[in-house]
Scaffold this motif. Sequence first.
Motif, PDB file in Angstrom:
ATOM      1  N   ILE A   1       1.680 -17.816  -5.893  1.00 47.72           N
ATOM      2  CA  ILE A   1       0.740 -18.949  -5.828  1.00 47.72           C
ATOM      3  C   ILE A   1       1.499 -20.270  -6.026  1.00 47.72           C
TER       4      ILE A   1
ATOM      5  N   ARG B   1      -3.774 -21.165   1.978  1.00 47.39           N
ATOM      6  CA  ARG B   1      -2.901 -21.068   0.798  1.00 47.39           C
ATOM      7  C   ARG B   1      -2.930 -19.641   0.235  1.00 47.39           C
ATOM      8  N   THR B   2      -4.075 -18.981   0.334  1.00 49.43           N
ATOM      9  CA  THR B   2      -4.149 -17.589  -0.130  1.00 49.43           C
ATOM     10  C   THR B   2      -3.160 -16.730   0.646  1.00 49.43           C
TER      11      THR B   2
ATOM     12  N   GLN C   1     -11.898 -19.032   7.528  1.00 51.83           N
ATOM     13  CA  GLN C   1     -12.565 -19.220   6.240  1.00 51.83           C
ATOM     14  C   GLN C   1     -14.063 -19.091   6.478  1.00 51.83           C
TER      15      GLN C   1
ATOM     16  N   GLU D   1      -7.935 -10.453   5.438  1.00 49.57           N
ATOM     17  CA  GLU D   1      -7.028 -10.071   4.343  1.00 49.57           C
ATOM     18  C   GLU D   1      -6.166  -8.895   4.790  1.00 49.57           C
TER      19      GLU D   1
ATOM     20  N   ASP E   1      -7.418 -24.171   1.850  1.00 51.99           N
ATOM     21  CA  ASP E   1      -7.536 -23.288   0.675  1.00 51.99           C
ATOM     22  C   ASP E   1      -7.323 -21.829   1.074  1.00 51.99           C
TER      23      ASP E   1
ATOM     24  N   TYR F   1      -2.761  -8.556  -4.142  1.00 56.85           N
ATOM     25  CA  TYR F   1      -3.205  -9.782  -4.786  1.00 56.85           C
ATOM     26  C   TYR F   1      -2.036 -10.754  -4.778  1.00 56.85           C
ATOM     27  N   ALA F   2      -2.349 -12.028  -4.690  1.00 51.68           N
ATOM     28  CA  ALA F   2      -1.292 -13.032  -4.775  1.00 51.68           C
ATOM     29  C   ALA F   2      -0.772 -13.046  -6.208  1.00 51.68           C
TER      30      ALA F   2
END
Lengths: 319, 257
Positions: free
Chosen positions: B194, B72-73, B9, B40, B69, B188-189
Amino acid sequence: MILIVAEYQATTLKSYSAELATVAKKLGDSVEAVVFGAKGADAAKKLGNYGVSKVHVLDNAALEKFEADGYTKVLCDLITSAKPAMVLATASPLGKEIMPRVAMRNKTGLIADSVALDMKDGKLVGRHPIYAGKALVDEVVEGPLAMALARPNAFSTEKVGDSDAEIMVVAADPGTERCVVKEVKQAEQGDVELTEANVVVSGGRSLASADNFKIIRDCAKAFGGAVGASRAAVDAGYISHDHQVGQTGKTVNPTLYIACGISGAIQHIAGMRTSKYIVAINKDPEAPIFSKADLGLVGDLFEIVPLLTKKIQEIKKSE
Amino acid sequence: MKIGILLKQVPDTETKIQLTADKTSVDTSAVKWIVNPYDENAIEAAIQLKEKKGGEVIVFSMGPARCVDAMRTALAMGADRAVRVDTADGEWDSYTTAVALAEALKAEGVELVFAGKQAIDDDASQMVQLVAERMGAASLGIIETFELSEDGKSATVTRPVSGGTKEIIQVTLPAVFGCDKGLNTPRYASLPGIMKAKAKPVVEKKGAELLGGETIKIKKMGYSLPPERQPGRKLTGSPQELVDGLVKFLKEDVKII
Ligand SMILES: Cc1cc2nc3c(=O)[nH]c(=O)nc-3n(C[C@H](O)[C@H](O)[C@H](O)COP(=O)(O)OP(=O)(O)OC[C@H]3O[C@@H](n4cnc5c(N)ncnc54)[C@H](O)[C@@H]3O)c2cc1C
Ligand SMILES: Nc1ncnc2c1ncn2[C@@H]1O[C@H](COP(=O)(O)O)[C@@H](O)[C@H]1O
């Protein structure tokens, strides 16, 4: 003794290896170099001009081609036998691939991508740009063997003599190699590596097509430089990602950077802010790129760049 | 096969970097945190591989609690579970971080690891090789294509070298790879993704316990900010006048022609 990792292409010494020798010499200890493969001996002996007394030529046919495991092992073997106090290399594809491994194997630290190297209280201190050059950190290696990578083009070269370095050929054993090169796809003839280039000419979205990008290629070629691009140009498919300069592309630090039709987004600036001179060509007088440029030309790149290319070709021809 | 992702992060690219008053660190109090952009691509590579060949995708991140956080992505994009190595109790540089991450990977029996080619905060570009060396694995710092062999024992990848030349390399696993932007297009999630991510397990390990007594090798002496680039001259005129002005500048100031 300071050991520097020298590199060559065909029979020519990489200019950043002379930069490395120059900065090593300034650190005050005696300097020796290592080169991989017997073919490098001729190129590397020229390092004598920059204060290198001896070149260890690691000889084994397998070393003619780069392979991380083999190079790591033979360099570690040399460190064990030659016992340098410091090992320096360039933050090149080669240096970045092997030096962290060598550091881990010797249980020591490696200063990444430094733009300044000095001695302080007998220890090596490197200045390393972080956050894409938005800040700098000074780092010191604790421990017996200090290691650092030097950014290409960030150090000057200075000749201190005109005698060749002594050549010492050492039979080297690269051991087992886990990364076998199956094929090499050569780039277009004469393509200059962006991260090593002395001149970079970059184009942006405004080029509007892959064909038009020839304007940028021709100009870069006239300078003997490399072709760069903004992400918008890469995303639009005008040019491959190899050429992208910026936060998610490459970091370049040429003497001259010419940005053609590039707005100057912060992510683009991140990859070229350390260029010595920045020239911007943009038709919008308010374009943010002008606030970073040493010289700004307000006008249409389709008119200006071809004229510039012609002019540079004329000058080079008359030289 | 167990596939690992190394995820860091980092502060958002647009962050204005400020130093603490004593200049001993970067002030991160007002920072917006994101997944390191190249990571990513590492997440995408791992998930694509799982979709093709099966296996389990585990995401590893070292850092304080806020890193959850970012993890979680990755879980929302399709990773199965996460391991956070907590940094509160140790001193960290690339070396100790690599030691702890490598030990965490080994403990899970991970054979193939995708990381980013570079973290955009420390810009070190050495974690891939350090972790690999510590794991006893092969590595390549930058790859642009990836394909696992039929028997799952090796991978064929493309590595960029100088001047746009590419090498096609066959790498014997276990291995750690640094992913570049061109490798793939991160998904993209999705909304269901999510929602599902919230229930996926995130375990915590203490960093210091993974170090086995190893200590940092690099001390940070202090931070500074580079001098701001001052805007220079701006020329207007006909294209010919502009080029003449530029050529003069190249001769007299840059001294390149
Ligand atoms: C996470 C993230 C990472 C990113 N990473 C990068 C990166 O690595 N590199 C990067 O470049 N960007 C990156 N970006 C994108 C960046 O924010 C910009 O969108 C991009 O740099 C814009 O490219 P551009 O300047 O070519 O296009 P634009 O912003 O559209 O600018 C075009 C410019 O061309 C000028 N122009 C138009 N026609 C002419 C003409 N005929 N003659 C002269 N000038 C003309 C215009 O005045 C304008 O200034 C990133 C963005 C994000 C969010
Ligand atoms: N603290 C960390 N936790 C997890 N992965 C990390 C961490 N630091 C670095 N990495 C991984 O290593 C890559 C390269 O980082 P670096 O060598 O620091 O530039 C990053 O893109 C991440 O994939």
